[in-house]
Design a protein around this motif. Sequence first.
Motif, PDB file in Angstrom:
ATOM      1  N   GLU A   6       2.483 -16.641  -6.007  1.00 54.87           N
ATOM      2  CA  GLU A   6       2.399 -15.900  -4.551  1.00 54.87           C
ATOM      3  C   GLU A   6       1.304 -16.508  -3.933  1.00 54.87           C
ATOM      4  OE1 GLU A   6       2.785 -12.580  -7.845  1.00 54.87           O
ATOM      5  OE2 GLU A   6       1.856 -14.357  -7.784  1.00 54.87           O
ATOM      6  N   GLY A   9      -2.640 -13.933   0.460  1.00 57.40           N
ATOM      7  CA  GLY A   9      -3.633 -12.930   0.580  1.00 57.40           C
ATOM      8  C   GLY A   9      -4.917 -13.113   1.210  1.00 57.40           C
ATOM      9  N   LEU A  20       2.726 -12.398   3.001  1.00 58.75           N
ATOM     10  CA  LEU A  20       2.784 -12.985   1.631  1.00 58.75           C
ATOM     11  C   LEU A  20       3.967 -13.795   1.370  1.00 58.75           C
ATOM     12  CD1 LEU A  20       1.292  -9.894  -0.504  1.00 58.75           C
ATOM     13  CD2 LEU A  20       0.015 -11.520   0.888  1.00 58.75           C
ATOM     14  N   ARG A  38       2.044  -3.723  -5.886  1.00 52.34           N
ATOM     15  CA  ARG A  38       0.925  -3.715  -5.909  1.00 52.34           C
ATOM     16  C   ARG A  38       0.123  -3.039  -6.709  1.00 52.34           C
ATOM     17  NH1 ARG A  38       0.364  -0.838   0.324  1.00 52.34           N
ATOM     18  NH2 ARG A  38       0.818   1.241  -0.796  1.00 52.34           N
ATOM     19  N   THR A  90      -4.952  -2.117  -0.125  1.00 48.16           N
ATOM     20  CA  THR A  90      -6.012  -2.934  -0.649  1.00 48.16           C
ATOM     21  C   THR A  90      -5.415  -2.997  -2.180  1.00 48.16           C
ATOM     22  OG1 THR A  90      -7.779  -2.883   0.832  1.00 48.16           O
ATOM     23  CG2 THR A  90      -8.278  -3.523  -1.680  1.00 48.16           C
ATOM     24  N   VAL A  92      -3.987  -5.988  -5.614  1.00 55.37           N
ATOM     25  CA  VAL A  92      -3.467  -7.227  -5.949  1.00 55.37           C
ATOM     26  C   VAL A  92      -1.900  -7.284  -5.923  1.00 55.37           C
ATOM     27  CG1 VAL A  92      -2.997  -8.966  -7.737  1.00 55.37           C
ATOM     28  CG2 VAL A  92      -5.217  -7.865  -7.445  1.00 55.37           C
ATOM     29  N   TYR A  93      -1.465  -7.963  -5.172  1.00 61.85           N
ATOM     30  CA  TYR A  93       0.048  -8.010  -4.728  1.00 61.85           C
ATOM     31  C   TYR A  93       0.844  -8.930  -5.816  1.00 61.85           C
ATOM     32  CZ  TYR A  93      -0.532  -4.793  -0.942  1.00 61.85           C
ATOM     33  OH  TYR A  93      -0.718  -3.873  -0.039  1.00 61.85           O
ATOM     34  N   THR A 109      -1.842 -11.792  -5.636  1.00 61.61           N
ATOM     35  CA  THR A 109      -2.515 -12.610  -4.658  1.00 61.61           C
ATOM     36  C   THR A 109      -3.431 -11.277  -4.251  1.00 61.61           C
ATOM     37  OG1 THR A 109      -2.682 -13.707  -2.656  1.00 61.61           O
ATOM     38  CG2 THR A 109      -0.931 -12.143  -2.959  1.00 61.61           C
ATOM     39  N   GLN A 110      -4.705 -11.297  -4.027  1.00 62.07           N
ATOM     40  CA  GLN A 110      -5.583 -10.277  -3.621  1.00 62.07           C
ATOM     41  C   GLN A 110      -5.248 -10.032  -1.951  1.00 62.07           C
ATOM     42  OE1 GLN A 110      -7.730  -8.277  -5.555  1.00 62.07           O
ATOM     43  NE2 GLN A 110      -7.838  -6.912  -3.532  1.00 62.07           N
ATOM     44  N   VAL A 111      -5.267  -8.682  -1.737  1.00 68.80           N
ATOM     45  CA  VAL A 111      -5.267  -8.212  -0.205  1.00 68.80           C
ATOM     46  C   VAL A 111      -6.569  -7.317  -0.181  1.00 68.80           C
ATOM     47  CG1 VAL A 111      -4.090  -7.152   1.358  1.00 68.80           C
ATOM     48  CG2 VAL A 111      -2.792  -8.771   0.202  1.00 68.80           C
TER      49      VAL A 111
END
Length: 115
Positions: A6, A9, A20, A38, A90, A92-93, A109-111
């Motif tokens: 991924e 983010g 993403l 997520r 918010t 992690v996706y 991936t962090q959002v």
Amino acid sequence: QVQLVESGGGLVHSGGSLNLSCVASGSIGSRNVMAWYRQAPGQQRDLVGSCSSWGTPQYVAAVEGRFTISRDNAKNIVYLQMNDLKPEDTGVYYCKVQQPEGAYWGQGTQVTVSS
């Protein structure tokens, strides 16, 4: 084996957008379901939406109308376009691919959405 990576983010303000991407490689079958999940801090991992290789995307109510899943089957890529982001988005996706022989996950991936 299947590998998922991924990307995309980041940190955005409330109301912003992110796109993403999840690139799948390895033994990808022609019939599969690609999904986005997520996980917020301290929470379980929850489904955001999914799209099969033969169908149309489906979403959970919390993101309906704001998020869009699309696929490039030729390149084995699934996208998650996220608009009108909110602080509660918010987390992690993660990307997941479900095939007859099993399920595979990416590393996430962090959002982060600031208010």
